[in-house]
Scaffold this active site. Structure first.
Site, PDB file in Angstrom:
ATOM      1  N   HIS A 148      35.887  34.645 -47.378  1.00  0.00           N
ATOM      2  CA  HIS A 148      35.629  34.874 -48.806  1.00  0.00           C
ATOM      3  C   HIS A 148      34.822  33.734 -49.431  1.00  0.00           C
ATOM      4  O   HIS A 148      34.288  33.898 -50.527  1.00  0.00           O
ATOM      5  CB  HIS A 148      36.933  35.186 -49.564  1.00  0.00           C
TER       6      HIS A 148
ATOM      7  N   ASP B 219      40.279  36.650 -42.768  1.00  0.00           N
ATOM      8  CA  ASP B 219      39.528  35.851 -43.757  1.00  0.00           C
ATOM      9  C   ASP B 219      39.001  34.593 -43.057  1.00  0.00           C
ATOM     10  O   ASP B 219      39.527  33.501 -43.229  1.00  0.00           O
ATOM     11  CB  ASP B 219      40.434  35.506 -44.938  1.00  0.00           C
TER      12      ASP B 219
ATOM     13  N   SER C  88      40.421  26.870 -50.674  1.00  0.00           N
ATOM     14  CA  SER C  88      40.134  27.948 -49.732  1.00  0.00           C
ATOM     15  C   SER C  88      39.152  27.492 -48.658  1.00  0.00           C
ATOM     16  O   SER C  88      38.176  26.803 -48.946  1.00  0.00           O
ATOM     17  CB  SER C  88      39.492  29.130 -50.461  1.00  0.00           C
TER      18      SER C  88
HETATM   19  C1  4AZ Z   1      42.142  30.592 -54.299  1.00  0.00           C
HETATM   20  O1  4AZ Z   1      42.013  31.293 -55.284  1.00  0.00           O
HETATM   21  C2  4AZ Z   1      43.508  30.271 -53.822  1.00  0.00           C
HETATM   22  N1  4AZ Z   1      48.296  28.958 -53.365  1.00  0.00           N
HETATM   23  C3  4AZ Z   1      43.667  29.579 -52.629  1.00  0.00           C
HETATM   24  C4  4AZ Z   1      44.934  29.285 -52.176  1.00  0.00           C
HETATM   25  C5  4AZ Z   1      46.026  29.673 -52.896  1.00  0.00           C
HETATM   26  C6  4AZ Z   1      45.880  30.346 -54.096  1.00  0.00           C
HETATM   27  C7  4AZ Z   1      44.613  30.655 -54.541  1.00  0.00           C
HETATM   28  C8  4AZ Z   1      47.384  29.353 -52.362  1.00  0.00           C
HETATM   29  O2  4AZ Z   1      41.173  30.135 -53.700  1.00  0.00           O
END
Ligand code: 4AZ
Length: 252
Positions: free
Chosen positions: A70, A116, A206
């Protein structure tokens, strides 16, 4: 002039220090501490054409970085660069390498459906030690303590961190993960976090690494908020994809 304010500054400082809980680590990733590239040299972040950090990543070979699929959707690969060897976004440390190629898992649709995962090939060489890939799932049972790293938000809905942060989170069993996320698929995903929450990856983390020692077990994928009770972080399960990562990283 400044002397006039010194007593006020001292009072404010004293009040601030006294109001901090003992052994307080500044909130991080969420609930972690300052991270170290000396310990985790494979942790990198992705920037867009404006130099703005938008995701994390992890060095898996001299020429390749694993991240979340993503993270390859909104910013086109030809506008994405990898920043390696830089703990502080405000510094000039390390290297910035352009992305020349992206392999995105063909099954990827959205984080909640799994797979992902992407592998970025960079122009030139990454002069930092890659993470090893976890392959034997039996070595990472629920309860194993893992470390998540990133430059993402330091609170649910808060600001992103200028400095690398890291936090320790236990791997979660499948039943617990499914309770928080009915769509949980253990073939593709992994959860980590404490039942009471408080420590977690967050937006902007992420694509970054979840490691045990220097072995990559997860890639930050998604979650319902950050650090919420009963809502562990969801990661891409590396033991399920180690062959794919290796095949697209020049590791054969
Ligand atoms: C995000 O939006 C995201 N708590 C990544 C990790 C987590 C929540 C949101 C895990 O990129």
């Amino acid at each position: 002039m400044s002397r006039r304010f010194a007593p006020i500054a001292a009072t404010v400082l004293a009040a601030t220090v006294l109001s901090m809980p003992a052994a307080e680590a500044a909130p991080s990733i969420v609930g972690g501490e300052k991270g170290s590239l000396a310990d985790h040299p494979y942790a990198v972040y992705l920037v867009d054409s404006h130099g703005t950090q938008f995701c994390g990543g992890v060095i898996v070979s001299r020429t390749a970085v694993a991240t979340a699929a993503h993270c390859t959707i909104d910013v086109p690969p030809d506008e994405t660069s990898v920043v390696a060897g830089r703990e502080d976004k405000r510094s000039n440390d390390g290297v910035v390498l352009a992305v020349t190629d992206v392999w995105r898992h063909p099954d990827y649709r959205k984080p909640q459906q799994g797979s992902d995962l992407a592998v970025l090939t960079v122009r030139g060489q990454l002069p930092y030690r890659p993470a090893a890939l976890a392959r034997d799932a039996s070595r990472y049972p629920a309860g194993t303590k893992a470390t998540v790293l990133g430059w993402g938000r330091i609170a649910d809905g808060g600001d992103r961190s200028d400095y690398l942060r890291q936090a320790t989170v236990p791997l979660t069993d499948d039943a617990t993960c499914r309770t928080g996320y009915p769509e949980y698929n253990p073939a593709s995903m992994l959860c980590a976090g404490y039942p009471s929450g408080g420590t977690d990856a967050c937006k902007g983390d992420s694509g970054g690494p979840l490691v045990t020692g220097a072995t990559l077990v997860g890639i930050v994928s998604y979650g319902d908020g950050c650090g919420r009770p009963g809502k562990p972080g969801v990661y891409t399960r590396v033991t399920s994809f180690a062959d794919d990562i290796a095949a697209h990283s020049g590791l054969g």
